[in-house]
Design a protein around this motif. Sequence first.
Motif, mmCIF file in Angstrom:
data_model
loop_
_atom_site.group_PDB
_atom_site.id
_atom_site.type_symbol
_atom_site.label_atom_id
_atom_site.label_comp_id
_atom_site.label_asym_id
_atom_site.label_seq_id
_atom_site.Cartn_x
_atom_site.Cartn_y
_atom_site.Cartn_z
ATOM 1 N N LEU A 1 9.192 81.958 17.555
ATOM 2 C CA LEU A 1 8.743 83.346 17.616
ATOM 3 C C LEU A 1 8.455 83.735 19.060
ATOM 4 N N TRP A 2 9.315 84.588 19.614
ATOM 5 C CA TRP A 2 9.108 85.126 20.948
ATOM 6 C C TRP A 2 8.935 86.637 20.855
ATOM 7 N N ILE A 3 8.106 87.165 21.725
ATOM 8 C CA ILE A 3 7.916 88.610 21.799
ATOM 9 C C ILE A 3 7.895 89.034 23.262
ATOM 10 N N SER A 4 8.076 90.338 23.478
ATOM 11 C CA SER A 4 8.011 90.884 24.831
ATOM 12 C C SER A 4 6.946 91.967 24.881
ATOM 13 N N GLN B 1 11.632 90.983 19.729
ATOM 14 C CA GLN B 1 11.801 92.316 20.302
ATOM 15 C C GLN B 1 10.579 92.697 21.138
ATOM 16 N N ASP B 2 10.691 93.829 21.806
ATOM 17 C CA ASP B 2 9.558 94.337 22.583
ATOM 18 C C ASP B 2 8.512 94.910 21.637
ATOM 19 N N VAL B 3 7.266 94.483 21.791
ATOM 20 C CA VAL B 3 6.190 94.899 20.880
ATOM 21 C C VAL B 3 5.051 95.559 21.644
ATOM 22 N N THR B 4 5.345 96.103 22.810
ATOM 23 C CA THR B 4 4.292 96.663 23.654
ATOM 24 C C THR B 4 3.487 97.740 22.933
ATOM 25 N N PRO C 1 10.689 96.347 10.631
ATOM 26 C CA PRO C 1 10.253 97.359 11.605
ATOM 27 C C PRO C 1 10.857 97.081 12.975
ATOM 28 N N VAL C 2 10.991 98.127 13.768
ATOM 29 C CA VAL C 2 11.552 98.016 15.116
ATOM 30 C C VAL C 2 10.478 98.394 16.117
ATOM 31 N N GLY C 3 10.168 97.474 17.024
ATOM 32 C CA GLY C 3 9.090 97.695 17.976
ATOM 33 C C GLY C 3 9.321 98.873 18.891
ATOM 34 N N ASN C 4 10.558 99.071 19.350
ATOM 35 C CA ASN C 4 10.846 100.168 20.277
ATOM 36 C C ASN C 4 10.714 101.535 19.626
ATOM 37 N N LYS D 1 16.434 88.605 20.649
ATOM 38 C CA LYS D 1 16.548 88.838 19.204
ATOM 39 C C LYS D 1 16.704 87.554 18.401
ATOM 40 N N SER D 2 17.259 86.525 19.024
ATOM 41 C CA SER D 2 17.498 85.277 18.294
ATOM 42 C C SER D 2 16.223 84.477 18.047
#
Length: 760
Positions: free
Chosen positions: A24-27, A55-58, A341-344, A16-17
């Motif tokens: 910019l990191w994503i999962s 966050q997770d953006v799958t 927005p929240v990816g999950n 999250k940080s």
Amino acid sequence: MADQKNIINITAEDLKSHNKPGDLWISIQGKVYNVTNWAKDHPGGASPLMNLAGQDVTNAFVAFHPATAWKHLDEFFIGYLSDYHVSDVSRDYRRLISEFTKAGLFDKKGHGVFITMCSIVVMLVVSVCGVLLCDDVWVHLCCGGLMGFIWIQSGWLGHDSGHYQIMSSRGYNRFAQVLTGNCLSGISIAWWKWNHNAHHIACNSLEFDPDLQHMPFFAVSSSLFSSLRSYFYERKMNFDAVTRFLVSYQHWTFYPVMCLARLNLFGQSFVLLSSKRSVPNRIQEIIGILVFWIWFPLVVSFLPNWGERVMFVLASFAVTGVQHVQFCLNHFSSSVYVGPPVGNNWFENQTKGTLNITCPSWMDWFHGGLQYQIEHHLFPRLPRCNLRKISPYVRELCKKHNMPYLSVSFLEANVLTIGTLRTAALQARDITNPIPKNLVWEAATSSFASQISLGARISVRDNQTWVSDNRTFAIGFVPTGTNNHFQLAIWYNELPGDQTVVWSPNRNSPVGKDAILELDDTGNLVLIDDKTTVWASNTSNAGVKMATFSESGNFILCSATLRRVWQSFSHPSDTLLPGQPLTVSLELTSSKSPLHEGYYALNMLQEPTSLSLALTYNPPESYDPSDSHTNYSYWSGPEISNVTGDVVALMDKAGSFGIVYGVSSDGIVYVYKNDADNGSLSSAGNRTVTGSDLRRLTLETNGNLRMYRWDNDVNGSRQWVPEWAAVSNPCDIAGVLSILLCYSLLRCRTHHQCLRQYWS
């Protein structure tokens, strides 16, 4: 790809940080990617990565990218998400994408694009020839309207080409984008993709979705009155005096503004192309816009006079305004939220924030795929010709996971949208006319009497209430008798020295001083105490747009069309009010007695061929289930046989109580008939309760069902006086309490003395 020595394991909390510019990191599928340097080159723009970073953006990734995009991820790989997990709804959603891919639905585009392009060419030739070759003013008017139809159809092609490849190659697809968007319509396709991708990623976020950021003209939620920041336009959306005034009348100005909404798209295109923001193929975009501003003014100039020129332009704008209305219908009346927005929650956010339009297949050309907005938001790469095919699968998936799937007619969608705008407009008017400090209490009890808007709330600390139109009833918080504990309740509002409760959903779950009652933006009526939900109406995304408090004491959650979604009359506690129906599926239940844990109930006792009203005793679970008093019926009303149609028990305002039944509600069996009652029970529900005939039918903790009437002059005082009781002998009532009473009866000098003690 990262060196094996540098591969890291990271938790979702640590991820999250990494959600700031320059970090910019994503999962995706449990793998972590550093896309900091890729953001500026991302074909969909930097906004999606900025909004979803950390966050997770799958789900978002598989929704927007074909299988060929996966190979490009390796160069950004840096490690694994150690606590990665997939929810059931996400797993089913991804499985559905996989099945659609295997079926080739993302590749089968049909002949719709070719047909649409041919129709555009024909309409353009007819419109231009009508201007050049005819002098009739009505022909020129029709040609202007036809130009609007051209822009609508070219808009659908531009929309589709921004989501998937509508032509045989990427080069031809780009040519079609610039031709239909920039050259033919005067709208930058680069602006459209930038704007529309942000809308899809942050669907119905008031701060991140540009399609809900239309101030000063429109505000779909009172949350916008707080002058929220637009993270898309990177500015504060000020809710100033001018905005307040315009929003106050937005339900009247909506359609006129939509007729001129194209001017906004022209302006947005100019602003983007002239800005310092990185715009892919900027030169192509500018040339395409210049082509439009050459040919369109040239065609208009061939009209004989300025009056017809203005008429032509307005007609074209007004017709294409239908498309602008369509864009609004799918989202304005749906659930909104504040924040990123929240990816999950991808699937949940898309279904909650969108609305489908029900229409026959032959009308699909008119809606351009937007009639299946839920399907389009879940599968944006899917050609619109396949949206109708997948609709049953999406509906089933929503049903399986208890997600909303709302679909209404075009007319109903317009009604819902206007209702949403009207609700916010009325709230803005309250703000426009500040409330004097000495009238704050009056405003709290009456300003929402006719209509309580989404977002409205009352609290224990502020001692606020909502009051019915006739001021007879109030809803708010009353003390329970225990120190600093309260219950949400409806009571008679103007009875001196009396606060008798007639409805409460949390009788056995009192709340503290921090409790609030809120009609939230999803349409759910929620009782919250210290951030914990104590009770809720469970009407989120059920179409609730307002609440009303009827003069009969019924608190109602309504849709924009005033359809009753939820009402307190359908969830009674221990009291019936005049006109309140007690159906076969409902029951009155007494409050818990301080002497025992059981409770009493009034309901319909059904036999194979008959039914009757009955009072039953329900002991606590600790009692022996073999006890003869378990669910024991100790009183019943007249029996009705061979009943057809609806069956309801009613009390009227004159003090009669009985059962109404039959297809036309013409059958009446009285349990108690007041001699002064000359009316009919069947019409009791239409009567207004006034201060001169206040009555209530209450199931008390001692197990008796009593009817009370408010008497303004009983020996010089005002109080409730009993008119009728179901049980005359307390020893006939089942339960521990009756045993104690009967024991006292044996010790009394007279039966009459004990009865007086019992009644008191």
